[in-house]
Design an enzyme around this catalytic site. Sequence first.
Site, short mmCIF file in Angstrom:
data_model
loop_
_atom_site.label_atom_id
_atom_site.label_comp_id
_atom_site.label_asym_id
_atom_site.label_seq_id
_atom_site.Cartn_x
_atom_site.Cartn_y
_atom_site.Cartn_z
N TRP A 22 0.83 -1.21 0.00
CA TRP A 22 0.00 0.00 0.00
C TRP A 22 0.87 1.25 0.00
CZ3 TRP A 22 -1.64 3.34 4.42
CH2 TRP A 22 -0.87 3.15 5.57
N ASP A 23 2.16 1.07 0.25
CA ASP A 23 3.13 2.16 0.16
C ASP A 23 2.97 2.94 -1.14
OD1 ASP A 23 3.91 0.20 1.98
OD2 ASP A 23 6.04 0.55 1.72
N GLU B 147 1.10 -1.57 12.98
CA GLU B 147 1.19 -3.03 13.04
C GLU B 147 1.61 -3.54 14.42
OE1 GLU B 147 3.78 -3.46 9.68
OE2 GLU B 147 2.15 -4.14 8.38
#
Lengths: 764, 764
Positions: free
Chosen positions: B358-359, B490
């Site tokens: 998703w970077d 995370e």
Amino acid sequence: MNQDYIKPDNWSIIEEGFDREQVKSSESLFSIGNGAMGQRANFEENYTGETFQGSYIAGIYYPDKTKVGWWKNGYPKYFAKVLNAPNWIGIDIEINGENFDLNTCTEVSNYRRELNMKEGWYHRSFHATLKNGTEVAVDVRRFLSLDLDEVGVINYEITPLNKDAKIIYKPYIDAGVTNEDANWDEKFWEPLDVKKSGNEAFVTAQTFKTHFKVTTFMQNTIFAKGEKQNLSPISVDTKSDKILFYYDVIVAKGEKSGIQKIGGYTVSLNHEDTILAAENVIKTALAKGYNQLLQDQIDAWAKIWEMSDITIDGDVKAQQGIRFNIFQLNQTYLGKDSRLNIGPKGFTGEKYGGSTYWDTEAYCIPFYMATKDQQVARNLLTYRYNQLDKAIENAKDNLGFTNGAALYPMVTMNGEECHNEWEITHEEIHRNGAIAFAIYNYYRFTGDYSYIPEKGLEVLIGIARFWHQRASFSKNKNQYMILGVTGPNEYENNINNNFYTNYIAKWCIDYAAEQIQKVSLEYPSDHKRIIEKVKLSDAELQEWNKVAGNMYFPRSEEMGIYLQQDGFLDKDLVRVKDLDRSQRPINQKWSWDRVLRSPYIKQADVLQCFYFFEDHFSKEELERNFDFYESFTVHESSLSPCVHSIQAALLDKMDMAYAFYLRTSRLDLDDYNKEVEEGCHITSMAGTWMSIVEGFGGMRVKNDALHFSPKIPKEWGGYSFKINFRNQIVKISVNHQETKLSLEGTQELTVFVNGTAVLVQPNN
Amino acid sequence: MNQDYIKPDNWSIIEEGFDREQVKSSESLFSIGNGAMGQRANFEENYTGETFQGSYIAGIYYPDKTKVGWWKNGYPKYFAKVLNAPNWIGIDIEINGENFDLNTCTEVSNYRRELNMKEGWYHRSFHATLKNGTEVAVDVRRFLSLDLDEVGVINYEITPLNKDAKIIYKPYIDAGVTNEDANWDEKFWEPLDVKKSGNEAFVTAQTFKTHFKVTTFMQNTIFAKGEKQNLSPISVDTKSDKILFYYDVIVAKGEKSGIQKIGGYTVSLNHEDTILAAENVIKTALAKGYNQLLQDQIDAWAKIWEMSDITIDGDVKAQQGIRFNIFQLNQTYLGKDSRLNIGPKGFTGEKYGGSTYWDTEAYCIPFYMATKDQQVARNLLTYRYNQLDKAIENAKDNLGFTNGAALYPMVTMNGEECHNEWEITHEEIHRNGAIAFAIYNYYRFTGDYSYIPEKGLEVLIGIARFWHQRASFSKNKNQYMILGVTGPNEYENNINNNFYTNYIAKWCIDYAAEQIQKVSLEYPSDHKRIIEKVKLSDAELQEWNKVAGNMYFPRSEEMGIYLQQDGFLDKDLVRVKDLDRSQRPINQKWSWDRVLRSPYIKQADVLQCFYFFEDHFSKEELERNFDFYESFTVHESSLSPCVHSIQAALLDKMDMAYAFYLRTSRLDLDDYNKEVEEGCHITSMAGTWMSIVEGFGGMRVKNDALHFSPKIPKEWGGYSFKINFRNQIVKISVNHQETKLSLEGTQELTVFVNGTAVLVQPNN
């Protein structure tokens, strides 16, 4: 489910007909063990079909290098695996020049296996036609001696039916074995020595890393024409890890021939010179001879049954189920050795690794307390005491705790953690609670307090310290919480304030503090020794008390239930009965995230708390919580139905209690989860026993007295069991009319039946 | 940290002195790439010291069999690995009979590496004394052509300093390479063909499973006595996967000799006949010759810098940092090919596998939008459009969704999920949100709406369907919730109602519904085509709306902040500044369970929401949330400091903004986390660019206009950058006195500076 495969029988497990698809499952179901060793019911002769080979020796393990996808700090480097041990049962056979192999025979008939639970032996017989046309009748009996627990015996007989036969018996020992579940295909055994002498052979090997030395031995005797032949092997094949003898006999059509093989293991856990020990034990076994060994076996099992049998009238499947469970528990663990424990698969498979789970304390100890001498349960407690240092090390080195806090491992062989899944290994910390509870339970049942000042108190202190540090203070709620755990219901991970965990944590601290007090009064020198050793101050006790006294318990006042964890009521609360049947078992049908966010419960969790601490709650509270949680429970753990069965019985939901009982007692026999080929669910078998004794029988111990509240499923004519209560044997027989009590003992005993005191006089 | 190792320089990365301990780190930092291929700065000559060999080809991957400890349903079978490609840079060298190897030389001096970012080449020079006493001066330049992106060039020169030397140059190609992180030590490459002709050689190999065919080629020219030698190899070694040429030259003391090696890859993604393509590209390169190729390289990089350079006055380290980031982004991805994406390590290492996270959408697209033609960003969006079917398949087959719901993978090469850690793979679903947000962001920035009716709308619908199904209704709260997720932080797993996730989920549904409406009005035929294809009904839209309109957002009214997730305030809220420094980084010091239950935040989470949806919240709200969450954030993700830097600048916390900027811009150069040897953090480099442009420059696009709110750290004299805004280039220069704007374009443009409209006239 495979419901009608095993024939119903009161005392035996019986398979009829040869089905290649069933070989692996039957290898599990017909496993034999004697507490010191055991093996799957692999064929003695070579079999080229699908098979799962397994022989196991209690206490012998291998630390397999951990395999993970993503390493997390705190994971142990090794996973102690139950080790597939060298094979001593193998007998290759050649008949008229052809390798005898059921997989290649052109016909197999009259095939029958029997595991005779009453007498403790395993038997297999059949007729087979080889590709070369030779037809033979085969009859094999095998048992592992309870008395000489390093020895197993095989009597293998072949009768040619349609022509004379030249039979070559090739008994062997093979240490070149592997584990199916090895992580890295490493070799676990290093062969050291192969030795032979006459009809005896010895293969000595040691495990890599752990260096357990094991001598696997055999002694062979050939029979023909109805009598023992004085034969030596005509030839011997020797490799570095295997030895194979050749014996040939010419057998006339219709005449029986055979081989008796004595084999087994002597291990460095028990002997300095394992080869010498093996030679001695062969001598002892030969001196007794096959018939005497078998008779001893029958007698030894009779003694076990005399104490632990449960009879059920009018329901053969239920009877067979409970006896299978009791039989397997006794095959797995006899309580002689405090270095051993009760592996989840016993000697029936290698799955799960490790030998010790919280199953032992939560499910198995009650069975062993009530059916054995109290020393057996005490040995199980001592096992944990001996591993206390490792539990402290685990908490410190892997998880960052201090000051002697102990976290017992999720799975272990030697006290070191060997499980590696953060949500279980690091978070399923409730296991610590069961270990403390077992100490309480032992004293409650046996009245033997001495264990606590001698050993138990140190364990209780280490555990209390863990809970004290593990709780954190929520300024928000002004209470102590336990965040980020997995409860007994493993279908939730990393949740906050699991009711069961918080409750048992508080209880552990309170109980430890009480016992410190009691020991200080009654055993002052033990108190002094322990307090000095663990450096416990009054200030620390006050800190404990702050946590235990202000623990948070999630609850819905509106529904009158405790919440399994924070946020449970936010789930989409569709009951199991409204869940499409095709979606189950959810652990096979759903991705893990979906399982986790669902409301479905793998096994008793809040209800496990009500089970352990029944007298802390009212029956109405139990009923509200039972009705709520039972409706979301999918029982995808073998440890679940028993608790539900006991509580259903208590709540007079007898149909439910009976259904749960059947599920737990015949889990493996009927192969509910289609996985029995991996091995049997040994530890849950103790739960089956509890379902009858504590469920239907309503047995409890309160204030040093036995209580019963007998109920009986409508499907049964009657049932009976015995309880060894403080060295007196109470037998209770229940039918639809009455409850009878009798006592093998020396003193009269007051027992409570449905709350009423009954004075029972000894029989003898 | 390794703060002073790399010499400060405005345009170059410079290492001085040979340090064996630094070889692997420098191999990462001096990596070169051209968007189509790249490699670590491994030595050309053999090196027996510690090294991490890596050459990579964009789009070429291998699906490595998944390795896990405990399998969970829904895990993908394969993990697409960035593939270590055949080595074409290798040149073994023998000098006076001794293998030339820096690891065994008795002395190495004047050692210097330079990565010239302005001109796009890598240079290495040193003096070395071999064990045989021969002293040589070595000078090597290497670059990967931006114009001919299948071609790399090496110019390797040796001058014997103290005696004449017989030098054997042994250039080779080797397809016998492996990945360091292969799960099962499988071979990834299957050699197909080795071919040679004169000074050219071709090794063709294909990847197992994926069958990408790659021809690795080389062409060698030997120089001596100042001129090209017409030498053919005196001998050739050929193996099935390797070819090595021998050239020998006698070189007088003080005289220079050398080899020019042209090499690279032609791949089946682009050519049917890869060998023919290789022959052609060698011809083209030889026709240009070394000097022209180098000049073309300098010109091509000048063009890139012309658009994307950021200047910083008075702070060399900051200047070097930002240029390193911009340089690496351009080395990794140039946007020519919608099949490619931006791997987290680019061409500098193999860690993490996959190329797309998703970077790309959350961090990289803004950089590429503002410094390249809009087609580049559009290609990145198209990449996801092309993988929509796979995202639908992933949601359906792995996770049980229906009706075209799409979950894009966490990590991918070809659209299939290849990550396998349930708490990430299955639960870090917010990634879907960034993919939708990028579509919105692209239109906002470029004004190019055509992408949405053409492709984007289908993606938006698949994503909205996912969120609609993934939310569940809580009767308890009478709102929709998203349970069991991992947010951008995370350091939390399997939490309920992550604010960021819930917010972006609602936004995705709303935005998809709006775009359906807009397309129906403005692009009716596209609307018809899409609605028919995806079978979307008004009833379904109403169901979406129910979920989006009644989404639950955890919040503390008392504190005026959103809660990162349910229960966040129950944690033990010790701020990072009060945490013992020795405990950090917590992901190295603490076990995973402890990280999880702590309040510490790996990277912006609630704040990521404020970053994406800045105009949905007041500045006071931002400040309250920033002050709260910043105090618990440990920034152990490379993607964290940039968001904090931008928000700190917005909140006039300039010291903080500058500190975060330095951390993000020199993360790799100063090796903050002691891990640069694994490769550089490519995707977070786009965050560094954002820190300046959006942070200090305050650039936003609102209502089709560019806005700036320039601020400047006190450490800087001034800074400038350019923005390609809808095909006009706006340059902004900021110093402590003023902000200057200029425009390369054809039309005047109204730009807002601190809210005031400024009309900027074109320069030309």
